[in-house]
Design an enzyme around this catalytic site. Structure first.
Site, mmCIF file in Angstrom:
data_model
loop_
_atom_site.group_PDB
_atom_site.id
_atom_site.type_symbol
_atom_site.label_atom_id
_atom_site.label_comp_id
_atom_site.label_asym_id
_atom_site.label_seq_id
_atom_site.Cartn_x
_atom_site.Cartn_y
_atom_site.Cartn_z
ATOM 1 N N SER A 148 43.474 49.809 41.512
ATOM 2 C CA SER A 148 44.268 50.822 42.213
ATOM 3 C C SER A 148 45.111 49.825 42.754
ATOM 4 O O SER A 148 46.913 50.541 43.035
ATOM 5 C CB SER A 148 42.793 51.269 43.634
ATOM 6 O OG SER A 148 42.673 50.404 44.126
ATOM 7 N N SER A 149 45.343 48.513 43.216
ATOM 8 C CA SER A 149 46.911 47.925 43.496
ATOM 9 C C SER A 149 47.039 46.689 44.266
ATOM 10 O O SER A 149 45.630 46.066 42.957
ATOM 11 C CB SER A 149 46.496 48.257 45.239
ATOM 12 O OG SER A 149 45.727 47.521 46.533
ATOM 13 N N GLY A 150 47.574 46.159 43.946
ATOM 14 C CA GLY A 150 48.315 44.377 44.174
ATOM 15 C C GLY A 150 47.728 44.069 42.919
ATOM 16 O O GLY A 150 48.259 44.762 41.825
ATOM 17 N N ASP A 157 31.660 49.708 43.903
ATOM 18 C CA ASP A 157 31.786 48.796 45.354
ATOM 19 C C ASP A 157 30.413 47.625 45.398
ATOM 20 O O ASP A 157 29.758 47.983 44.841
ATOM 21 C CB ASP A 157 31.593 50.202 46.520
ATOM 22 C CG ASP A 157 31.139 49.359 48.019
ATOM 23 O OD1 ASP A 157 31.583 48.278 47.589
ATOM 24 O OD2 ASP A 157 30.954 49.835 49.218
ATOM 25 N N ALA A 167 36.244 31.668 55.583
ATOM 26 C CA ALA A 167 34.755 31.631 55.228
ATOM 27 C C ALA A 167 34.702 32.183 54.039
ATOM 28 O O ALA A 167 33.520 31.529 52.728
ATOM 29 C CB ALA A 167 33.941 31.991 56.215
ATOM 30 N N TYR A 170 38.246 35.560 56.715
ATOM 31 C CA TYR A 170 38.500 35.398 55.258
ATOM 32 C C TYR A 170 38.269 33.803 54.572
ATOM 33 O O TYR A 170 38.241 33.667 53.538
ATOM 34 C CB TYR A 170 40.774 35.718 55.120
ATOM 35 C CG TYR A 170 41.476 35.972 54.066
ATOM 36 C CD1 TYR A 170 39.940 36.056 52.782
ATOM 37 C CD2 TYR A 170 41.681 34.844 53.995
ATOM 38 C CE1 TYR A 170 41.527 36.441 51.622
ATOM 39 C CE2 TYR A 170 42.144 34.628 52.611
ATOM 40 C CZ TYR A 170 42.257 35.933 51.451
ATOM 41 O OH TYR A 170 42.826 36.171 50.368
ATOM 42 N N GLY A 192 38.566 46.410 41.298
ATOM 43 C CA GLY A 192 39.722 46.735 41.815
ATOM 44 C C GLY A 192 41.079 46.564 41.655
ATOM 45 O O GLY A 192 41.388 46.357 41.714
ATOM 46 N N THR A 210 52.350 42.684 48.385
ATOM 47 C CA THR A 210 51.663 43.296 47.490
ATOM 48 C C THR A 210 50.658 44.345 49.219
ATOM 49 O O THR A 210 51.054 44.101 50.059
ATOM 50 C CB THR A 210 49.943 42.786 46.799
ATOM 51 O OG1 THR A 210 48.956 42.006 47.720
ATOM 52 C CG2 THR A 210 50.309 42.098 45.748
ATOM 53 N N LYS A 243 36.556 32.505 50.789
ATOM 54 C CA LYS A 243 37.375 31.982 50.289
ATOM 55 C C LYS A 243 37.166 30.576 49.782
ATOM 56 O O LYS A 243 36.868 29.795 48.307
ATOM 57 C CB LYS A 243 38.658 32.273 50.338
ATOM 58 C CG LYS A 243 39.893 33.445 50.561
ATOM 59 C CD LYS A 243 39.221 34.147 49.007
ATOM 60 C CE LYS A 243 40.010 35.879 48.748
ATOM 61 N NZ LYS A 243 39.334 35.616 47.154
ATOM 62 N N SER A 279 41.158 34.154 44.513
ATOM 63 C CA SER A 279 41.061 33.343 45.459
ATOM 64 C C SER A 279 41.989 33.378 46.737
ATOM 65 O O SER A 279 43.121 34.201 46.314
ATOM 66 C CB SER A 279 40.215 31.681 45.706
ATOM 67 O OG SER A 279 40.463 31.507 46.590
#
Length: 280
Positions: free
Chosen positions: A13-15, A58, A151, A149, A11, A184, A153, A135
């Protein structure tokens, strides 16, 4: 410390994924970054043709995960895996569709589990490695309107804490990163919201609507500074098991855990009442 580290980050592409990738590449590290849409990292491919390796993935596709790791480990020694891919899903538990529940578990929980399982054989063979799991302080602190979410994490934190004990003897370290709110796309762009039910209007489950609106104030966390602390953790020995990023997140986590411990301490007689009496 390994001078020419190779990082695998999901992941990017961002953040946090993007922030870590750009900082690592600037430091001369090699980054294998996964995205679902390669056009979002074309600039990195152009700027760092030798040290940025983009791959489409993915993380809900388990077969694709194993195929990618098999391919990569034939060419690269992956020193650090960062499980970063994920997103937020907001809404009361009753408001979520079955498909929404399944997808966030597949992305935020199962995807990370399978990435770890796939990379461990090569890390054991090379005699070292670092697993970094992104996390959230939401892996310790629960809020209404975030049930699935949390659940995911809470679940991934238990998995990683167990794995940390299993792989320590192989010189593989584990760090669970628990960021607080950050500026973000996770909060302001990629967050998904369930279809609202009228019954929950004014309910605490919808308090997230205020948080998601940037007009109500931006999150305090700086993604670039957080990315720097995450990168630095890879050289710490022993690996820090947990790392909370953000002063508000740390304070909230401490308060929650203190309340939890205090509640447990009131249950001493109750817990003992279910044991066989001494000598039996």
């Amino acid at each position: 410390m390994i001078k020419n580290q190779t990082w695998l980050i999901t992941g990017v592409s961002s953040g946090f994924g993007r922030a870590m990738t750009t900082q690592l590449l600037a430091q001369g590290k090699t980054v294998i970054g996964t995205v679902r849409n390669m056009t979002k990292v074309q600039d990195l491919l152009d700027q760092y043709p030798e040290t940025f390796i983009g791959r489409t993935l993915d993380v809900t596709d388990i077969n694709a995960i194993h195929q990618l790791i098999d391919e990569l480990t034939k060419t690269y020694q992956i020193d650090v895996l960062v499980n970063n891919a994920g997103y937020g899903l907001f809404g009361a538990a009753e408001e979520l569709s079955d498909a929404e529940v399944e997808r966030i578990i597949a992305t935020d929980l199962t995807g990370s589990i399978q990435m770890v399982r796939a990379i461990l054989p090569s890390m054991r063979a090379q005699g070292h490695g670092r697993l970094i799991q992104i996390s959230s302080y939401g892996g310790q602190v629960a809020f209404p309107g975030n049930s699935m979410y949390h659940a995911a994490k809470f679940g991934i934190e238990g998995f990683m804490e167990s794995v940390a004990q299993e792989v320590a003897s192989f010189n593989i370290g584990v760090t669970i990163v628990e960021p607080g709110g950050a500026r973000t796309e996770f909060r302001y762009g990629s967050a998904q919201v369930a279809k609202a039910l009228p019954a929950y209007e004014g309910n605490p489950a919808h308090a997230f609507q205020t948080m998601l609106n940037p007009e109500n104030g931006l999150a305090p966390g700086d993604p670039a500074r957080m990315a720097s602390r995450i990168i630095e953790s890879a050289d710490r020995e022993p690996a820090p098991l947990r790392m909370v990023l953000g002063s508000q997140a740390l304070q909230s986590t401490i308060e929650t855990l203190e309340k939890r411990v205090a509640d447990f301490k009131t249950q001493t007689k109750l817990a003992a009442s279910t044991d066989f009496p001494a000598g039996e």
